[in-house]
Design a protein around this motif. Structure first.
Motif, PDB file in Angstrom:
ATOM      1  N   LEU A 383       0.815  -1.316   0.047  1.00  0.00           N
ATOM      2  CA  LEU A 383      -0.256  -0.133  -0.037  1.00  0.00           C
ATOM      3  C   LEU A 383       0.951   1.288   0.011  1.00  0.00           C
ATOM      4  O   LEU A 383       0.382   2.262   0.288  1.00  0.00           O
ATOM      5  CB  LEU A 383      -0.969   0.066   1.235  1.00  0.00           C
ATOM      6  CG  LEU A 383      -1.778  -1.153   1.557  1.00  0.00           C
ATOM      7  CD1 LEU A 383      -2.609  -1.310   2.676  1.00  0.00           C
ATOM      8  CD2 LEU A 383      -2.623  -1.482   0.075  1.00  0.00           C
ATOM      9  N   SER A 384       2.002   1.080  -0.476  1.00  0.00           N
ATOM     10  CA  SER A 384       3.071   2.376  -0.263  1.00  0.00           C
ATOM     11  C   SER A 384       2.670   3.351  -1.305  1.00  0.00           C
ATOM     12  O   SER A 384       3.373   4.463  -1.007  1.00  0.00           O
ATOM     13  CB  SER A 384       4.284   1.693  -0.577  1.00  0.00           C
ATOM     14  OG  SER A 384       4.670   0.745  -1.803  1.00  0.00           O
ATOM     15  N   SER A 385       1.981   3.052  -2.232  1.00  0.00           N
ATOM     16  CA  SER A 385       1.383   4.250  -3.129  1.00  0.00           C
ATOM     17  C   SER A 385       0.486   5.224  -2.407  1.00  0.00           C
ATOM     18  O   SER A 385       0.550   6.352  -2.999  1.00  0.00           O
ATOM     19  CB  SER A 385       0.910   3.508  -4.464  1.00  0.00           C
ATOM     20  OG  SER A 385      -0.655   2.926  -4.119  1.00  0.00           O
ATOM     21  N   ILE A 386      -0.041   4.848  -1.498  1.00  0.00           N
ATOM     22  CA  ILE A 386      -1.046   5.908  -0.823  1.00  0.00           C
ATOM     23  C   ILE A 386      -0.207   6.890  -0.286  1.00  0.00           C
ATOM     24  O   ILE A 386       0.860   6.876   0.613  1.00  0.00           O
ATOM     25  CB  ILE A 386      -1.960   5.131   0.283  1.00  0.00           C
ATOM     26  CG1 ILE A 386      -2.890   4.242  -0.112  1.00  0.00           C
ATOM     27  CG2 ILE A 386      -2.619   6.169   1.101  1.00  0.00           C
ATOM     28  CD1 ILE A 386      -3.482   3.023   0.839  1.00  0.00           C
ATOM     29  N   ARG A 387      -0.576   8.383  -0.330  1.00  0.00           N
ATOM     30  CA  ARG A 387      -0.213   9.525   0.286  1.00  0.00           C
ATOM     31  C   ARG A 387      -0.983  10.362   0.981  1.00  0.00           C
ATOM     32  O   ARG A 387      -0.668  11.425   1.643  1.00  0.00           O
ATOM     33  CB  ARG A 387       0.528  10.149  -0.888  1.00  0.00           C
ATOM     34  CG  ARG A 387      -0.193  10.824  -1.972  1.00  0.00           C
ATOM     35  CD  ARG A 387       0.600  11.885  -2.900  1.00  0.00           C
ATOM     36  NE  ARG A 387      -0.299  12.466  -3.802  1.00  0.00           N
ATOM     37  CZ  ARG A 387      -0.607  13.984  -3.307  1.00  0.00           C
ATOM     38  NH1 ARG A 387      -0.253  14.409  -2.456  1.00  0.00           N
ATOM     39  NH2 ARG A 387      -1.422  14.721  -4.247  1.00  0.00           N
ATOM     40  N   LEU A 388      -2.366   9.957   0.913  1.00  0.00           N
ATOM     41  CA  LEU A 388      -3.514  10.833   1.574  1.00  0.00           C
ATOM     42  C   LEU A 388      -4.602   9.753   1.791  1.00  0.00           C
ATOM     43  O   LEU A 388      -5.111   9.128   1.076  1.00  0.00           O
ATOM     44  CB  LEU A 388      -3.654  12.008   0.727  1.00  0.00           C
ATOM     45  CG  LEU A 388      -4.550  12.859   1.542  1.00  0.00           C
ATOM     46  CD1 LEU A 388      -4.113  14.376   1.371  1.00  0.00           C
ATOM     47  CD2 LEU A 388      -6.060  12.813   1.466  1.00  0.00           C
ATOM     48  N   LEU A 389      -5.185   9.814   3.035  1.00  0.00           N
ATOM     49  CA  LEU A 389      -6.396   9.156   3.556  1.00  0.00           C
ATOM     50  C   LEU A 389      -7.580  10.076   3.517  1.00  0.00           C
ATOM     51  O   LEU A 389      -7.254  11.345   4.255  1.00  0.00           O
ATOM     52  CB  LEU A 389      -6.096   8.297   4.562  1.00  0.00           C
ATOM     53  CG  LEU A 389      -5.052   7.049   4.215  1.00  0.00           C
ATOM     54  CD1 LEU A 389      -4.908   6.397   5.566  1.00  0.00           C
ATOM     55  CD2 LEU A 389      -5.709   5.988   3.147  1.00  0.00           C
ATOM     56  N   GLY A 390      -8.937   9.686   3.346  1.00  0.00           N
ATOM     57  CA  GLY A 390      -9.700  10.700   3.731  1.00  0.00           C
ATOM     58  C   GLY A 390     -11.019   9.573   4.132  1.00  0.00           C
ATOM     59  O   GLY A 390     -10.916   8.604   3.918  1.00  0.00           O
ATOM     60  N   SER A 391     -11.831  10.441   5.290  1.00  0.00           N
ATOM     61  CA  SER A 391     -13.091   9.612   5.603  1.00  0.00           C
ATOM     62  C   SER A 391     -14.135  10.518   5.518  1.00  0.00           C
ATOM     63  O   SER A 391     -14.184  11.752   5.579  1.00  0.00           O
ATOM     64  CB  SER A 391     -12.784   9.160   7.104  1.00  0.00           C
ATOM     65  OG  SER A 391     -12.963  10.436   8.119  1.00  0.00           O
ATOM     66  N   VAL A 392     -15.415   9.905   5.453  1.00  0.00           N
ATOM     67  CA  VAL A 392     -16.748  10.630   5.071  1.00  0.00           C
ATOM     68  C   VAL A 392     -17.831   9.666   5.406  1.00  0.00           C
ATOM     69  O   VAL A 392     -17.676   8.360   5.351  1.00  0.00           O
ATOM     70  CB  VAL A 392     -16.643  10.798   3.554  1.00  0.00           C
ATOM     71  CG1 VAL A 392     -16.781   9.563   2.736  1.00  0.00           C
ATOM     72  CG2 VAL A 392     -17.858  11.793   3.242  1.00  0.00           C
ATOM     73  N   GLY A 393     -19.023  10.258   5.732  1.00  0.00           N
ATOM     74  CA  GLY A 393     -20.185   9.762   6.030  1.00  0.00           C
ATOM     75  C   GLY A 393     -20.644   9.705   7.518  1.00  0.00           C
ATOM     76  O   GLY A 393     -21.940  10.116   7.786  1.00  0.00           O
ATOM     77  N   GLU A 394     -19.826   9.704   8.503  1.00  0.00           N
ATOM     78  CA  GLU A 394     -20.076  10.005   9.741  1.00  0.00           C
ATOM     79  C   GLU A 394     -18.957  10.259  10.695  1.00  0.00           C
ATOM     80  O   GLU A 394     -18.012  10.045  10.286  1.00  0.00           O
ATOM     81  CB  GLU A 394     -20.831   8.610  10.562  1.00  0.00           C
ATOM     82  CG  GLU A 394     -20.142   7.358  10.479  1.00  0.00           C
ATOM     83  CD  GLU A 394     -20.767   6.132  10.956  1.00  0.00           C
ATOM     84  OE1 GLU A 394     -22.169   6.296  11.185  1.00  0.00           O
ATOM     85  OE2 GLU A 394     -20.310   5.144  11.056  1.00  0.00           O
TER      86      GLU A 394
END
Length: 655
Positions: A383-394
């Motif tokens: 998963l090393s490509s990930i540079r930003l995470l986001g959450s949504v919904g609650e």
């Protein structure tokens, strides 16, 4: 009753953006200064920079008839042109728009040039079916590329689409078709979910069946995508196969400019009783804020990023951050049809590894489901490509936030926890990843150009360190323009409570901490009154998830003769903990834990260990159903649940 909400749970961890990220971030602190100096000028600048206007606007905001706003109303644009044609004309036609992954494993790579051609063909088909400006088209499709093409083709014609989530019943579909007065329905024979081919066309047939009493359906044609190859009933006078009509249609179609306030879509909020509530969004203001927030919140670099928003296209998140915002910005995206656990847990992580996803945007309930399965599953993938995470919904629990950062983000990528609604159209509260010192579980600050406050029942600010009602105090570009066909309901639902101040009331509780950062406390309807204390379900759930055994928790208030309401918790345990310890005695341990973490007032009266929680297909927990169980009532309508059998299992476990 006072709307002051007691604060009972503290979170003190802080994460500063890395120097490298901050130095290269797309959005900097100057955005806040620009917006504070002149909010309307700020939004005008964003719109002119991010959107191509066929006829430039001179008016920014018309708020002369509140709460009915008009943004950029003397300008004209074509939303689909902004998402497609202009990228091709600028030489970006070979850029990948979507990496599509079907649940069975079929894949398609679709460039901007290919998507543009497909949308033009669909627009010509719809034109031949009599669809034009002001008409409505219902869309009832799985997460396949034809769904995106359908939205954009309708928008291209100046018509309005009404996407109905593919998990809804024929009755729900029918009520939405009737309310919108749809002229055409676009559907499929079916889709794939959890390894099975599910049907869609039969629900459309049922929704359009003879109504009796001389009532006529407004739908004249049904355009059907062949996805699964299932046998379907066919009406030769009404039904048309997508592959027959679209393949033979002309790929030439000029995008006409429409006024900024031309309706773009109606999206019905999920309610299973009474008349459905069709939230209306228009074009120029909505596209401006969707594009701006997508670019700024996710630090988007369209030349190199691969963006994946896991939301279904039937929800507003799928509209704003799988279609309009990303495509307006020229982003490359992943589009996935199925569930996270098919054919085995880890399918999402396989997709991230396969396509090199760099920005991953999902729901807290999904994160907590992954916590339950254990970190060893994602840790087997790259998963090393990930540079930003986001959450949504609650609201996201602090421990789920930390797990997301440590396990999926390798301990160092920024997380943007976003708050917004179907009604707001686009993100309203979020950290900016290169600017904000983040706090696990906090949505933190209003976006530049957005005015948010937390107030009491009189509309007075509660100040830092206190909780109350979340309101939007100034109009914003992507705001809803009304409830379809019912302006009085629009005013009563969202503006009546603070009519004297002109505030939009979101229906959510929130608190401001000592720094002025915002923490969402869930729906005001879910706030409990325990011995005179107004307690947020969100904070007690966060305390439960902070226990080493807990993967996910849902808390409701149940009637209690002694305290008025009592705290009742439903808890899912981590599989790793179950293997080592088992569930024996854990309910009492969790009651004690919450009392120690928060105080005796918040200690649950009951803790029920369950295997699943009732969730909609968008991932939201249906707490009203758990309240039915906690109070011993017959469980209410479950048709919007992802798994309608969950409540039967929970009821048995509780008994």
């Amino acid at each position: 009753m006072s709307q002051q909400i007691d604060h009972v749970f503290d979170e003190n961890r802080r994460f500063v953006p890395s120097e490298e990220f901050a130095a290269n971030a797309i959005a900097g602190p100057e955005l806040y200064d620009e917006a504070a100096a002149d909010r309307e000028a700020f939004w005008a600048k964003q719109s002119r920079e991010l959107i191509d206007w066929h006829k430039p606007f001179t008016n920014v905001l018309d708020w002369s008839n509140p709460p009915f706003a008009k943004w950029f109303d003397d300008g004209e644009l074509n939303v689909a042109y902004n998402c497609l044609d202009r990228h091709v004309e600028a030489g970006r036609g070979d850029r990948v728009a979507f990496h599509f992954e079907g649940e069975p494993g079929d894949t398609r790579t679709i460039t901007y040039a290919q998507l543009t051609e497909e949308v033009k063909r669909v627009a010509n088909v719809l034109t031949d079916l009599g669809v034009g400006r002001g008409d409505r088209v219902a869309i009832y499709l799985p997460m396949i590329p034809e769904a995106v093409a359908s939205l954009l083709a309708v928008a291209r014609l100046g018509a309005a689409h009404s996407v109905v989530f593919g998990g809804f019943s024929a009755d729900s579909l029918r009520s939405r078709i009737d309310d919108a007065g749809a002229k055409v329905v676009i559907t499929a024979d079916g889709g794939y979910r959890k390894g099975k081919a599910t049907s869609l066309k039969p629900a459309v047939d049922q929704a359009l069946a003879d109504r009796g009493d001389g009532e006529q359906a407004t739908v004249q044609n049904v355009l059907v995508v062949k996805r699964t190859g299932q046998d379907v009933d066919w009406n030769d006078e009404r039904d048309i196969w997508w592959h027959d009509a679209v393949a033979t249609a002309s790929a030439e179609h000029e995008a006409e400019a429409f006024p900024s306030e031309n309706p773009l879509f109606i999206l019905y909020t999920s309610g299973t009783t009474g008349k459905p509530k069709g939230i209306l969004h228009t074009s120029g203001g909505y596209l401006t804020q969707a594009a701006f927030t997508h670019r700024s919140v996710f630090d988007l670099r369209p030349e190199s990023d691969v963006f994946w928003c896991t939301a279904d296209i039937g929800w507003v998140t799928g509209h704003s951050y799988s279609v309009y915002g990303p495509l307006a910005n020229g982003a490359t995206q992943v589009l996935y049809e199925g569930t996270p656990e098919y054919p085995e847990p880890g399918r999402w992580w396989d997709i991230i590894e396969k396509y090199g996803v760099t920005i991953f945007y999902t729901a807290p309930t999904a994160v907590r489901s992954f916590m339950k399965q254990g970190r060893e599953i994602p840790q087997k993938r790259d998963l090393s490509s990930i540079r930003l995470l986001g959450s949504v919904g609650e609201p996201i629990n602090p421990e789920a936030w930390m797990w997301f950062r440590e396990v999926i983000g390798a301990g160092d990528v920024p997380i943007v926890d976003t708050w917004w609604q179907t009604e707001t159209g686009a993100i309203m509260i979020s950290p900016l990843p290169g600017v904000t010192e983040t706090k696990p579980g906090s949505a933190q600050v209003a976006m530049p150009g957005i005015a948010i406050d937390v107030v009491d029942e009189k509309g007075e600010p509660v100040g830092d360190g206190a909780g109350g009602l979340l309101v939007v105090t100034e109009p914003w570009p992507s705001m809803l323009r009304g409830i379809w066909g019912d302006p009085d309901r629009f005013v009563d639902t969202y503006w009546k409570m603070f009519a004297d101040k002109g505030y939009y009331f979101a229906g959510d509780g929130a608190r401001k901490d000592e720094d002025g950062d915002i923490w969402l406390l869930g729906r005001v309807d879910d706030v409990m009154n325990v011995s005179g204390h107004r307690l947020s379900t969100t904070e007690i759930e966060s305390a439960l998830v902070a226990h080493e055994a807990t993967a996910e928790a849902a808390v409701v208030g149940a009637n209690d003769e002694t305290t008025g309401q009592a705290v009742v918790a439903f808890v899912i345990l981590k599989e790793s903990f179950l293997k080592q310890h088992g569930p024996e005695g854990l309910a009492q341990d969790l009651r004690t834990w919450v009392g120690a973490q928060i105080g005796p007032i918040a200690r649950p009266r009951d803790v029920f260990i369950v295997n699943e929680l009732p969730k909609t297909r968008s991932g939201k927990i249906m707490r009203r159903l758990l309240r039915d169980v906690a109070e011993g009532r017959e469980v209410g309508d479950t048709q919007t649940l992802a798994d309608t059998m969950v409540m039967s299992a929970i009821t048995k476990q509780v008994k």
